[in-house]
Motif scaffolding. Sequence first.
Motif, PDB file in Angstrom:
ATOM      1  N   THR A   1      51.507 -18.568  10.788  1.00 48.12           N
ATOM      2  CA  THR A   1      52.760 -19.298  10.913  1.00 48.12           C
ATOM      3  C   THR A   1      53.389 -18.468  11.964  1.00 48.12           C
ATOM      4  OG1 THR A   1      52.679 -19.689   8.869  1.00 48.12           O
ATOM      5  CG2 THR A   1      54.469 -20.851   9.288  1.00 48.12           C
ATOM      6  N   ALA A   2      54.436 -19.217  12.512  1.00 48.94           N
ATOM      7  CA  ALA A   2      55.056 -18.847  14.186  1.00 48.94           C
ATOM      8  C   ALA A   2      56.337 -18.555  13.305  1.00 48.94           C
ATOM      9  CB  ALA A   2      55.680 -20.530  15.294  1.00 48.94           C
ATOM     10  N   GLU A   3      56.937 -19.330  12.871  1.00 47.47           N
ATOM     11  CA  GLU A   3      58.349 -18.990  12.293  1.00 47.47           C
ATOM     12  C   GLU A   3      58.486 -17.935  11.687  1.00 47.47           C
ATOM     13  OE1 GLU A   3      56.568 -21.903  12.427  1.00 47.47           O
ATOM     14  OE2 GLU A   3      58.016 -23.513  11.938  1.00 47.47           O
ATOM     15  N   THR A   4      57.627 -17.503  10.341  1.00 47.54           N
ATOM     16  CA  THR A   4      57.518 -16.462   9.531  1.00 47.54           C
ATOM     17  C   THR A   4      56.873 -15.382  10.269  1.00 47.54           C
ATOM     18  OG1 THR A   4      57.177 -18.055   8.003  1.00 47.54           O
ATOM     19  CG2 THR A   4      56.343 -15.326   8.131  1.00 47.54           C
ATOM     20  N   MET A   5      56.677 -14.953  10.912  1.00 48.87           N
ATOM     21  CA  MET A   5      55.552 -14.329  12.419  1.00 48.87           C
ATOM     22  C   MET A   5      56.756 -14.011  13.206  1.00 48.87           C
ATOM     23  SD  MET A   5      53.275 -13.430  11.123  1.00 48.87           S
ATOM     24  CE  MET A   5      53.831 -14.860   9.678  1.00 48.87           C
ATOM     25  N   THR A   6      57.261 -14.537  13.880  1.00 46.34           N
ATOM     26  CA  THR A   6      58.731 -14.246  14.232  1.00 46.34           C
ATOM     27  C   THR A   6      60.206 -13.856  13.630  1.00 46.34           C
ATOM     28  OG1 THR A   6      58.256 -16.525  15.835  1.00 46.34           O
ATOM     29  CG2 THR A   6      61.088 -15.354  16.045  1.00 46.34           C
ATOM     30  N   ASN A   7      60.072 -14.093  13.014  1.00 47.78           N
ATOM     31  CA  ASN A   7      60.895 -14.249  11.854  1.00 47.78           C
ATOM     32  C   ASN A   7      60.981 -12.498  10.920  1.00 47.78           C
ATOM     33  OD1 ASN A   7      63.143 -15.693  11.819  1.00 47.78           O
ATOM     34  ND2 ASN A   7      62.627 -16.489  10.671  1.00 47.78           N
ATOM     35  N   ALA A   8      59.333 -12.207  10.697  1.00 44.36           N
ATOM     36  CA  ALA A   8      59.281 -11.395  10.206  1.00 44.36           C
ATOM     37  C   ALA A   8      59.135  -9.794  11.766  1.00 44.36           C
ATOM     38  CB  ALA A   8      57.382 -11.182   9.648  1.00 44.36           C
ATOM     39  N   GLN A   9      58.778 -10.516  12.316  1.00 44.31           N
ATOM     40  CA  GLN A   9      58.974  -9.359  13.581  1.00 44.31           C
ATOM     41  C   GLN A   9      60.225  -8.340  13.828  1.00 44.31           C
ATOM     42  OE1 GLN A   9      56.407 -11.349  15.956  1.00 44.31           O
ATOM     43  NE2 GLN A   9      54.510 -10.642  15.424  1.00 44.31           N
ATOM     44  N   ALA A  10      60.997  -9.422  13.501  1.00 41.89           N
ATOM     45  CA  ALA A  10      62.661  -9.823  14.023  1.00 41.89           C
ATOM     46  C   ALA A  10      63.272  -8.616  13.025  1.00 41.89           C
ATOM     47  CB  ALA A  10      63.331 -11.006  13.974  1.00 41.89           C
ATOM     48  N   ALA A  11      62.675  -9.084  11.669  1.00 38.90           N
ATOM     49  CA  ALA A  11      63.203  -7.836  10.902  1.00 38.90           C
ATOM     50  C   ALA A  11      62.976  -6.413  10.633  1.00 38.90           C
ATOM     51  CB  ALA A  11      62.625  -8.659   9.205  1.00 38.90           C
ATOM     52  N   ARG A  12      61.101  -6.702  11.718  1.00 38.87           N
ATOM     53  CA  ARG A  12      61.072  -5.186  11.970  1.00 38.87           C
ATOM     54  C   ARG A  12      62.000  -4.100  12.077  1.00 38.87           C
ATOM     55  NH1 ARG A  12      54.839  -5.137  12.649  1.00 38.87           N
ATOM     56  NH2 ARG A  12      55.806  -5.698  14.379  1.00 38.87           N
TER      57      ARG A  12
ATOM     58  N   ILE B   1      66.817  -0.480  -4.828  1.00 38.22           N
ATOM     59  CA  ILE B   1      66.469  -2.119  -3.435  1.00 38.22           C
ATOM     60  C   ILE B   1      67.720  -2.980  -4.293  1.00 38.22           C
ATOM     61  CG2 ILE B   1      64.793  -3.803  -3.575  1.00 38.22           C
ATOM     62  CD1 ILE B   1      64.347  -0.755  -1.514  1.00 38.22           C
ATOM     63  N   THR B   2      68.632  -2.942  -3.838  1.00 35.38           N
ATOM     64  CA  THR B   2      70.012  -4.682  -4.067  1.00 35.38           C
ATOM     65  C   THR B   2      69.634  -5.966  -3.686  1.00 35.38           C
ATOM     66  OG1 THR B   2      70.573  -3.653  -2.023  1.00 35.38           O
ATOM     67  CG2 THR B   2      71.317  -2.616  -4.161  1.00 35.38           C
ATOM     68  N   ASP B   3      68.721  -5.945  -2.316  1.00 31.10           N
ATOM     69  CA  ASP B   3      68.426  -7.069  -1.623  1.00 31.10           C
ATOM     70  C   ASP B   3      66.874  -7.358  -1.542  1.00 31.10           C
ATOM     71  OD1 ASP B   3      70.977  -5.890  -0.788  1.00 31.10           O
ATOM     72  OD2 ASP B   3      71.885  -8.331  -1.327  1.00 31.10           O
ATOM     73  N   ILE B   4      66.332  -8.423  -1.408  1.00 29.15           N
ATOM     74  CA  ILE B   4      65.455  -8.593  -1.517  1.00 29.15           C
ATOM     75  C   ILE B   4      64.783 -10.392  -0.374  1.00 29.15           C
ATOM     76  CG2 ILE B   4      63.345  -9.143  -2.928  1.00 29.15           C
ATOM     77  CD1 ILE B   4      65.554  -8.234  -5.359  1.00 29.15           C
ATOM     78  N   VAL B   5      64.788  -9.915   0.595  1.00 24.96           N
ATOM     79  CA  VAL B   5      65.012 -11.654   1.510  1.00 24.96           C
ATOM     80  C   VAL B   5      63.223 -11.707   1.665  1.00 24.96           C
ATOM     81  CG1 VAL B   5      65.204 -12.102   4.013  1.00 24.96           C
ATOM     82  CG2 VAL B   5      66.454  -9.666   2.989  1.00 24.96           C
ATOM     83  N   ASN B   6      62.923 -13.221   1.234  1.00 24.44           N
ATOM     84  CA  ASN B   6      62.019 -13.763   1.607  1.00 24.44           C
ATOM     85  C   ASN B   6      61.930 -14.184   2.669  1.00 24.44           C
ATOM     86  OD1 ASN B   6      59.003 -14.802  -0.303  1.00 24.44           O
ATOM     87  ND2 ASN B   6      60.198 -16.475   0.773  1.00 24.44           N
ATOM     88  N   ILE B   7      60.545 -13.601   3.194  1.00 25.78           N
ATOM     89  CA  ILE B   7      60.505 -14.538   4.692  1.00 25.78           C
ATOM     90  C   ILE B   7      58.832 -15.597   4.944  1.00 25.78           C
ATOM     91  CG2 ILE B   7      59.953 -14.261   7.529  1.00 25.78           C
ATOM     92  CD1 ILE B   7      61.829 -11.518   7.273  1.00 25.78           C
TER      93      ILE B   7
END
Length: 541
Positions: A229-240, A163-169
Motif C-alpha cells: 500500500t503506497a501510503e504505508t510504504m511511503t511512511n515506512a521508508q520515511a520512518a526508516r 521502548i516508550t513510543d510505539i508507532v503503528n504505520i
Amino acid sequence: MSRPDASPAPGPWRDARTRCDRTRAWGLLVAQHRQAGCAFDLRAAFAGQDGGAARVAHFSQQAPHVYADLSRSLIDAHVEALLLQLARECGVEAHRDALFAGQPINHTEQRAVMHWLLRNPASVGVEQAQVATNFIVQAAGEVHATLDAMLGLAEQVRQDDAITDIVNIGIGGSDLGPSMAVKALDDLRLHAKRLHFVSNVDGMELGSLLRTLQPENTLFLIASKTFTTAETMTNAQAARAWFLAQGGRQQDLARHFWALTTNLEAAAQFGITTTLGFWDWVGGRYSLWSAIGLPIAIAVGAENFRALLAGAHAMDEHFRSAPLERNLPVRLALLDVWYRNFHGFASRCVAPYSHGLRRLPAYLQQLEMESNGKGVDASGEPLPYATAPVVWGEPGTNGQHAFFQMIHQGPDVIPVEFIALRRPGRDLPGQHPRLLANALAQAQALMQGRASPDNPHRAFAGNRPSTFLLLDALTPEALGALIALYEHRVFVCGAIWGINSFDQWGVELGKVLAQGLESRLASGDCTGLDASTAGLLAQLR
Ligand code: F6P
C-alpha cells in the motif's frame, strides 16, 4: 513465522442466494411500505395502555455484552415478520453457514472469510464448527501459534523500558481497528507506553510525530496486509530514513522496525526480520483480531487482548446459533434493509455517548461502506436497488452541538444509533449521569417531537427513529462483542443484497490514476488529461 497455504479446500459451495428483489417477501414489503410505511407513527406505537411496555419487550434484547433497544424503530411486528421472511428467502442462514464452514464466499478473490476463527478459543477447538474441514483445522492451529507469538512479542515490548513510543504505520483496516480499540481501552493501557497511529501519506502527520520521538525509544510497526500500500510504504521508508538520519544504526533497524503482514517476502526485502504473519482469508477491515492487533496487545496486555477475542467469540456464537427472530446482528441488519431499500433513508448516524468510542464511527465507515458499497450482485449483474447507506457520526454530546439540528428538524430522516455505557471508565464526579441523560433525551426528543403552532421554527416533527445499544462498561469483552456485532450485521445486509461484502475493487482505479498523476506533477505533462485535471495540475505546479 511461515505463511500457511491459505487456499480453502475446494467445496461444494456456490453462491446460490436468491436476490432480494426477486423474493416474495420483497414484493410484500414494497406493498406494505406503500400502504402503511409512511403512516407508521412511533408515538402511536407507544400510546397503548401499557405505555409501550410490550413493544419495548418485543423489540429489545440482551445479546452477549450488548443490550439493544430497537423499539424506537419504524417497524411493527408485521413488517418484522416480512423482513425475517426476506432473510430466509435470501438464504441468509445458508450463507452464514458457508461463512463458518470456511467456504470461499469472497468469490471474486476466491477466498474464505474467517476472521471469526481468529477469536475461536483454542480450548473450544474447531469441531464445533458445523463443517470442520482440514483447512479450518490447520488454520486454527496456525492462528493459535501466531496469537501466542504475538502476545509474547507484546509482552516483550511492555517489559522493555527502553521502548516508550510505539508507532503503528498502516492505513484502512491496518489502522482504523487498532487505533479505535486502543483509544477505547485507554483505561487499561500501560501508561509507560505511548501508542501512535500514522496513516496519511500527507507528510505532516508522520513529520509532526517524528519531531517528538527519539529513535532509541521508538518501535515502528509496519502494518499492511499486502505490504504494497503506497501510503504505508511511503511512511515506512520515511520512518526508516529518519531513524538512520537521527543516528540509528543499520544493525538496530531489526529491533526498531517490525512488520505485521501476509507478505513476508516484501517485509524481508524491506529489511525487517521480526514479522508476524496472517492469512489471505482475513480481510483488511476484519483484521484487528490478527497480528494487526499487536498495538492493542502492547497497550493492554495479553489477558485483555484475549478478553477482546472472547467477547467477539461470544457474539460469533450468538450469531451462529440464535434463531433469526432473536439474533441481534440479523435484527439490526433487517432494520438497515428496511430503512435503506423501502424508506429510502440514505444515511445512518452513529452516536457513541462515550469518549472512548470516539473513533468507532470512522471504523464503521470502512467496515460498512467498503464492505457493502457495491453496485453489482454476486454474478456481476447491476443492482436496481440501493446498498450501504452513508455511515457517519461523532461522539455525544459533541454531535448535539453540531449536526443534531439537522437530525431533529431537517427534511431528511436519519436513523440514529445511540451507544452508551452503564458504568463509566475514568470519569469525573457527576459527569456520567449527565452524559447518559443527554443520550436518553436525544432519543426521546427524536421520537416525541414538539408541536409549536405559533412558531414553526420551534417545531419538531418527531417520529424520528433511533436504536439504543448499551454496554455494561467499555471492557475488552464488551468492545469485542460490539465490533463482532457490527461485522455480522454487515454480513447479513450483504447476504440480503446479494453482494460480495469482502472485496474492495472500488479502491483500485484512484490508486492507479494517482501513480500516473504523480509523475505528471513533476513533469507538467498534461497530454490526454481532461481539462479540469489539467487545469488543477497547472495550478498546483
Ligand atoms: O485500499 C483499500 C484497502 O485495501 C483496505 O481494504 C485495506 O484495509 C487498506 O487498503 C490497507 O491495506 P493493507 O493492509 O494491505 O496496507
